[in-house]
Scaffold this motif. Structure first.
Motif, PDB file in Angstrom:
ATOM      1  N   LYS A   1       0.823  -1.143  -0.098  1.00  0.00           N
ATOM      2  CA  LYS A   1       0.006  -0.055  -0.016  1.00  0.00           C
ATOM      3  C   LYS A   1       0.900   1.267   0.072  1.00  0.00           C
ATOM      4  CE  LYS A   1      -3.896   0.905   2.840  1.00  0.00           C
ATOM      5  NZ  LYS A   1      -4.626   1.050   4.244  1.00  0.00           N
ATOM      6  N   THR A   2       0.266   2.290  -0.745  1.00  0.00           N
ATOM      7  CA  THR A   2       0.898   3.465  -0.613  1.00  0.00           C
ATOM      8  C   THR A   2       0.102   4.695  -0.476  1.00  0.00           C
ATOM      9  OG1 THR A   2       1.210   3.728  -2.902  1.00  0.00           O
ATOM     10  CG2 THR A   2       3.218   2.883  -1.854  1.00  0.00           C
ATOM     11  N   PHE A   3       0.329   5.798  -0.329  1.00  0.00           N
ATOM     12  CA  PHE A   3      -0.317   6.993  -0.236  1.00  0.00           C
ATOM     13  C   PHE A   3      -0.195   7.880  -1.208  1.00  0.00           C
ATOM     14  CE2 PHE A   3      -1.009   5.044   4.024  1.00  0.00           C
ATOM     15  CZ  PHE A   3      -2.574   4.901   4.097  1.00  0.00           C
ATOM     16  N   PRO A   4      -0.519   7.840  -2.465  1.00  0.00           N
ATOM     17  CA  PRO A   4       0.092   8.514  -3.555  1.00  0.00           C
ATOM     18  C   PRO A   4      -0.006   9.937  -3.197  1.00  0.00           C
ATOM     19  CG  PRO A   4      -1.439   6.932  -4.362  1.00  0.00           C
ATOM     20  CD  PRO A   4      -1.535   6.840  -2.976  1.00  0.00           C
ATOM     21  N   GLY A   5       0.783  10.780  -3.470  1.00  0.00           N
ATOM     22  CA  GLY A   5       0.755  12.139  -3.249  1.00  0.00           C
ATOM     23  C   GLY A   5       1.203  12.614  -1.633  1.00  0.00           C
ATOM     24  N   TRP A   6       1.587  11.717  -1.124  1.00  0.00           N
ATOM     25  CA  TRP A   6       2.138  11.884   0.249  1.00  0.00           C
ATOM     26  C   TRP A   6       3.178  13.132   0.480  1.00  0.00           C
ATOM     27  CZ3 TRP A   6       7.112  11.469   1.552  1.00  0.00           C
ATOM     28  CH2 TRP A   6       8.131  10.846   0.950  1.00  0.00           C
ATOM     29  N   GLU A   7       3.946  13.253  -0.718  1.00  0.00           N
ATOM     30  CA  GLU A   7       4.943  14.432  -0.741  1.00  0.00           C
ATOM     31  C   GLU A   7       4.294  15.690  -0.460  1.00  0.00           C
ATOM     32  OE1 GLU A   7       4.246  12.166  -2.936  1.00  0.00           O
ATOM     33  OE2 GLU A   7       5.983  11.073  -3.344  1.00  0.00           O
ATOM     34  N   GLN A   8       3.106  15.917  -0.597  1.00  0.00           N
ATOM     35  CA  GLN A   8       2.481  17.325  -0.379  1.00  0.00           C
ATOM     36  C   GLN A   8       2.220  17.543   0.910  1.00  0.00           C
ATOM     37  OE1 GLN A   8      -1.117  17.408  -2.766  1.00  0.00           O
ATOM     38  NE2 GLN A   8      -0.471  15.604  -3.951  1.00  0.00           N
ATOM     39  N   LEU A   9       2.084  16.148   1.630  1.00  0.00           N
ATOM     40  CA  LEU A   9       1.832  16.564   3.048  1.00  0.00           C
ATOM     41  C   LEU A   9       2.934  16.634   3.954  1.00  0.00           C
ATOM     42  CD1 LEU A   9      -0.715  13.457   3.173  1.00  0.00           C
ATOM     43  CD2 LEU A   9      -1.248  15.820   2.782  1.00  0.00           C
ATOM     44  N   SER A  10       2.683  16.891   5.405  1.00  0.00           N
ATOM     45  CA  SER A  10       3.752  17.020   6.208  1.00  0.00           C
ATOM     46  C   SER A  10       3.446  16.201   7.646  1.00  0.00           C
ATOM     47  CB  SER A  10       3.861  18.595   6.628  1.00  0.00           C
ATOM     48  OG  SER A  10       2.663  18.949   7.079  1.00  0.00           O
ATOM     49  N   SER A  11       4.586  16.234   8.148  1.00  0.00           N
ATOM     50  CA  SER A  11       4.253  15.617   9.809  1.00  0.00           C
ATOM     51  C   SER A  11       3.288  16.579  10.487  1.00  0.00           C
ATOM     52  CB  SER A  11       5.683  15.584  10.490  1.00  0.00           C
ATOM     53  OG  SER A  11       6.156  16.843  10.659  1.00  0.00           O
ATOM     54  N   ALA A  12       3.408  17.706  10.374  1.00  0.00           N
ATOM     55  CA  ALA A  12       2.513  18.631  11.034  1.00  0.00           C
ATOM     56  C   ALA A  12       0.845  18.322  10.578  1.00  0.00           C
ATOM     57  CB  ALA A  12       2.660  19.916  10.871  1.00  0.00           C
ATOM     58  N   LEU A  13       0.796  18.115   9.095  1.00  0.00           N
ATOM     59  CA  LEU A  13      -0.720  17.919   9.088  1.00  0.00           C
ATOM     60  C   LEU A  13      -1.372  16.708   9.336  1.00  0.00           C
ATOM     61  CD1 LEU A  13      -0.676  18.706   5.130  1.00  0.00           C
ATOM     62  CD2 LEU A  13      -2.325  19.632   6.690  1.00  0.00           C
ATOM     63  N   LEU A  14      -0.561  15.624   9.576  1.00  0.00           N
ATOM     64  CA  LEU A  14      -0.681  14.225  10.201  1.00  0.00           C
ATOM     65  C   LEU A  14      -1.251  14.462  11.301  1.00  0.00           C
ATOM     66  CD1 LEU A  14       1.362  12.021   7.774  1.00  0.00           C
ATOM     67  CD2 LEU A  14      -1.041  11.928   7.940  1.00  0.00           C
ATOM     68  N   ALA A  15      -0.050  15.205  12.161  1.00  0.00           N
ATOM     69  CA  ALA A  15      -0.210  15.272  13.690  1.00  0.00           C
ATOM     70  C   ALA A  15      -1.497  16.047  13.874  1.00  0.00           C
ATOM     71  CB  ALA A  15       0.842  15.864  14.212  1.00  0.00           C
ATOM     72  N   ASP A  16      -2.019  17.049  13.176  1.00  0.00           N
ATOM     73  CA  ASP A  16      -3.186  17.672  13.413  1.00  0.00           C
ATOM     74  C   ASP A  16      -4.402  16.794  13.011  1.00  0.00           C
ATOM     75  OD1 ASP A  16      -1.879  19.950  13.696  1.00  0.00           O
ATOM     76  OD2 ASP A  16      -2.297  20.885  11.902  1.00  0.00           O
ATOM     77  N   VAL A  17      -4.284  16.052  12.129  1.00  0.00           N
ATOM     78  CA  VAL A  17      -5.641  15.156  11.971  1.00  0.00           C
ATOM     79  C   VAL A  17      -5.818  14.078  12.963  1.00  0.00           C
ATOM     80  CG1 VAL A  17      -5.846  15.811   9.280  1.00  0.00           C
ATOM     81  CG2 VAL A  17      -4.580  13.578  10.121  1.00  0.00           C
ATOM     82  N   LEU A  18      -4.557  13.450  13.271  1.00  0.00           N
ATOM     83  CA  LEU A  18      -4.368  12.659  14.514  1.00  0.00           C
ATOM     84  C   LEU A  18      -5.178  13.088  15.617  1.00  0.00           C
ATOM     85  CD1 LEU A  18      -1.132  10.529  13.767  1.00  0.00           C
ATOM     86  CD2 LEU A  18      -3.426   9.804  13.462  1.00  0.00           C
ATOM     87  N   ASP A  19      -4.824  14.414  15.992  1.00  0.00           N
ATOM     88  CA  ASP A  19      -5.428  15.117  17.277  1.00  0.00           C
ATOM     89  C   ASP A  19      -6.787  14.976  17.078  1.00  0.00           C
ATOM     90  OD1 ASP A  19      -3.050  15.989  18.373  1.00  0.00           O
ATOM     91  OD2 ASP A  19      -3.296  18.012  17.994  1.00  0.00           O
ATOM     92  N   GLY A  20      -7.285  15.450  15.762  1.00  0.00           N
ATOM     93  CA  GLY A  20      -8.744  15.393  15.599  1.00  0.00           C
ATOM     94  C   GLY A  20      -9.560  13.969  15.788  1.00  0.00           C
ATOM     95  N   LEU A  21      -8.625  12.934  15.533  1.00  0.00           N
ATOM     96  CA  LEU A  21      -9.014  11.692  15.858  1.00  0.00           C
ATOM     97  C   LEU A  21      -8.775  11.189  17.128  1.00  0.00           C
ATOM     98  CD1 LEU A  21      -7.715  10.198  12.353  1.00  0.00           C
ATOM     99  CD2 LEU A  21     -10.076  10.180  13.120  1.00  0.00           C
ATOM    100  N   GLY A  22      -8.277  11.924  18.062  1.00  0.00           N
ATOM    101  CA  GLY A  22      -8.213  11.621  19.554  1.00  0.00           C
ATOM    102  C   GLY A  22      -6.893  10.982  19.629  1.00  0.00           C
TER     103      GLY A  22
END
Lengths: 215, 215, 215, 215, 215, 215
Positions: free
Chosen positions: F3-24
């Motif tokens: 599995k991969t997440f195509p386009g992940w290069e546009q993201l950042s560790s900060a964006l992922l940390a933010d949505v994980l905050d939102g997921l508790g």
């Protein structure tokens, strides 16, 4: 706060710290963990201040003090953020940088962490911080007040104090000492140029120091 | 907040932390630097909270939040003070202890420093702190808000959470888990008594753990 | 391991560290954070060792290495636990103490935290630890191996090394230096008694040190 | 140095730190890691000073500065030892305590470690230290100079400054502020007694603070 | 001190640390906080040493030991400065760099802070330090002796020891092990080149390590 | 694990940390000391894990777990190494990098130190570490297990969790939240682009935040 010190770019945080030592003000530097995102950054301006504290829950009105503080920044101001040395999250980021820059702020120094460093570097907005974290401040660290004195390590910064940040760190010049301190710093700069020339010729440190009293 | 958990004196912060682990709540303990003034102290009560932050100047109204917080303490409450791990001064002292006690507070836990330890020990008022300093908080550390969630290390304490402090440190039981947690803690206490007896007879740990599932 | 050093109670960790310095072995002390639960504790014995590491999940067989280690303790042994300086939880507690004691262990020293301190003090089982936590080790810190060399700070302890723990901390005597070290420590003890008497009479330190070479 | 401040035993390090704050001298306390060997110790006297530094080899003349310093202690003096926060060994021990006491020194405070704690407690010689180690200072930490200003944390102590050490830590009163500081401390002590009585009656903190201006 | 080890530029601090491990000398590296101003710096030379300590007042003769030390540096020497891990100010700066360079020193390593980093980088004078501060050392940190053994962390450096500093940190080779250590390091370098080639082909680590005994 | 997440290069560790905050899931970031060797590195992949612990002697089979772990790395995997925050030596180096790369690993993150940084940079193999040391791990730090959950600071990483490392640090996405988290992160990225544009026009933070709910 339209005053400036023309030619400040020739100075350094070290020169200002030296003349403040001479004026009896010895707690003039932010803690050494406060580092520039890029070694070449050098900024100087009157301080706007923001005080933050660790929190344990989403505040009723998130980012309230941060937004109030940044929305009121004036051209030329340098934002100083006190976080009590927080390492749990990033207080600063790209969107705050965007907003601070558009108001004319020259940069920001803080004893906490930043994020979005890649985009902040792309914007070339000068930030000094104690490190990096992907974690947002929401529910972790919150602005409490702005326009108040803040303490970072053992250095107190009051709104309107002159802050000088470069590769060596950050020096803070109390407002009432600023005229005298900058005047002396320009003088000392000239003296150091002469001393450097003497030393480069190979004259012993002791001899040169005895003659110029500068080291 | 008239609820109590009769017989809580038989329990310990360790028992409560264990059952909270079992309930999936694993950040239940204040940082290990928070220590009792006297090893024998053991207190339990619903949390009242006070949040503090480092300051750089005498506030306009010194001690305002501290005084408001303490003047409103209710009998049986246990005061939890978050200082962001401040080590610059003592937030707590004898006069605050006198006032907290007269309102019926059972004690105070904080991640900062205390002073007047000698007199507080004379009053026998239970205090847990991260150490001691002769320096007053005025112009160094200031109350910001009370009755709000506070974070000490990675443990969040909300007003009304149940706090249990003893020689091993401080466990915090979220209010909505309190009934279940205390019920389980009384159960586990009985189980540990049996395990202790078996071990004292010389039975191997492995055998006893296999039988009781407790260690 | 039936050997003993009769009269060891007159010695101290400091005396042993001194003679080990003289034998060229200078990393003889556990880190200063390792403190006795009660100032008066003093124990000495050959080391049994347990190595632990931080973990992130309940292991398949919880407490496996801890239980194996403790179930095999022999009378007179002193358990040394390396935790890599863990502060996240308590590795040690009352039930392990009960089991260690029933096997004849003289005590335990560790660079991590303990809990159940109140009951351990009631049992009067000598424990040296870096502090206290209510949190259990399960899913936080796990035994990895026993009977292997462990490192606590910059001090290496091998099974069978002689460990001496008292109010000043913990000294570790490598097994192959033990006979010589204890012999010299008894000698030095006698010398210090003489020096103390001389100093108590008011003779200058310089004079006494010049005469006895002991300080 | 025959001056004394009769009745100093009623005062505390906290009272002196408070009045020094009022006199604009805010760096008056040694770091909070400096703790008494016994909680009840309380001493006060003019400072004698010793400065130490980490070393890497046996000095040519071991213990030279330490011995010179202690052999010259005068009755009533309180020895302040700066070690740059060393944790590698014990600078202080029983034999130095014996010699310091016989010269009339009232005690010693240091930001490093001590050893021989058991015997020092037996002698009842008051020592404040940052902890304990069995390791001797020889080849690890060495006296460099005595009778010079020393800095422990951000507190400067000069020979002849008045040092007050108790359970809350150590306050240092610059010699030229001593008369005024002690006078004010006696005053404040009386004020606090009244405030305590008012608070014990149940009057709110805000009301009492508004009336007396003391907290 | 005209000896050199031709070809040392092919080596690294890691290779030297490895062969010193093999020679039983395991405390061969300065603390990891000691970092180069520029990642590409690599220097090697016999140590000249300077020992510093925190001070509390302007010394009678400021910079005395620093100046004496630097004025006597010999071509090829590498200056090692021990500051007891001081973080209060910058011991090193541009003028000292100018003077050290003019005497032929190859660079400086220290466990304290530097300043004037911008100009030192302009001069391209290799400095390893634990960070940066604008604050001068005067009245904060003072040279005590030069040409003496110094200890930085748990690594002892004696005058004449061979010091090798690069991006990985700083290794110190005791003078009496230098010939053997450098010889072995050249050998190991060749072995690692072969191992790297094998691994790059995709052979498993276990297989290659079994064959070459190098990892 | 194709599995991969195509386009992940546009993201950042900060964006992922933010949505994980939102997921508790709020403990999603490795400690801030974990930094990339080069600021521009950005990698993402499923975690392979290695757990290490301090040791005190050459293990019977040195590097056993490290070699087993690396020899089994699969293409696309990102190696996460837990060292309990070890600072005594370098766990990672050039030869391990060579072998990890040849198996297709995208990079390595660890809370310990690395060495051979110069050659690793030459290979352009992305490494995040807590610093540098010339010292080898042999006899200092040893692999204990691989393919097990590891804890770095307060962040748990399980094999197969998705790890995203960039200039801001390292975010870890639990495997069962990965689909949702990446979906939300792409969404939030679009939202932030709009907010940035609004702020760059000079609109107040408060106004823009009120409208978009993003900061």
């Amino acid at each position: 706060m339209s005053k400036t010190f023309p030619g400040w770019e020739q100075l350094s945080s070290a020169l200002l710290a030296d003349v403040l030592d001479g004026l009896g003000h010895r707690h003039s530097a932010l803690p050494p963990c406060v580092r520039p995102l890029k070694p070449g950054y050098k900024i100087c301006g009157p301080a706007a201040t923001l005080a933050c504290m660790p929190v344990a829950a989403d505040p009723a009105r998130p980012y309230e003090a941060e937004m109030a503080c940044i929305d009121q920044l004036k051209p030329g101001e340098l934002l100083v953020v006190g976080t009590a040395g927080d390492r749990s999250c990033a207080l600063w980021g790209e969107l705050l940088s965007t907003s601070a820059r558009v108001r004319g702020a020259v940069g920001v120094v803080m004893d906490g962490l930043t994020r979005d460093a890649s985009r902040i570097l792309d914007m070339d907005f000068p930030v000094w911080a104690a490190g990096f974290s992907p974690l947002d401040s929401r529910g972790r660290l919150d602005g409490v007040a702005h326009g108040v004195p803040v303490r970072l390590g053992d250095c107190v910064v009051r709104p309107g104090d002159w802050v000088f940040a470069d590769i060596d760190g950050v020096a803070c010049v109390p407002a009432d000492l600023a005229d005298e301190a900058f005047r002396r710093a320009f003088d000392k700069n000239r003296g150091e140029n002469r001393v450097r020339d003497e030393l480069a010729k190979g004259r012993p440190l002791r001899e040169v120091f005895a003659e110029y009293g500068i080291l």
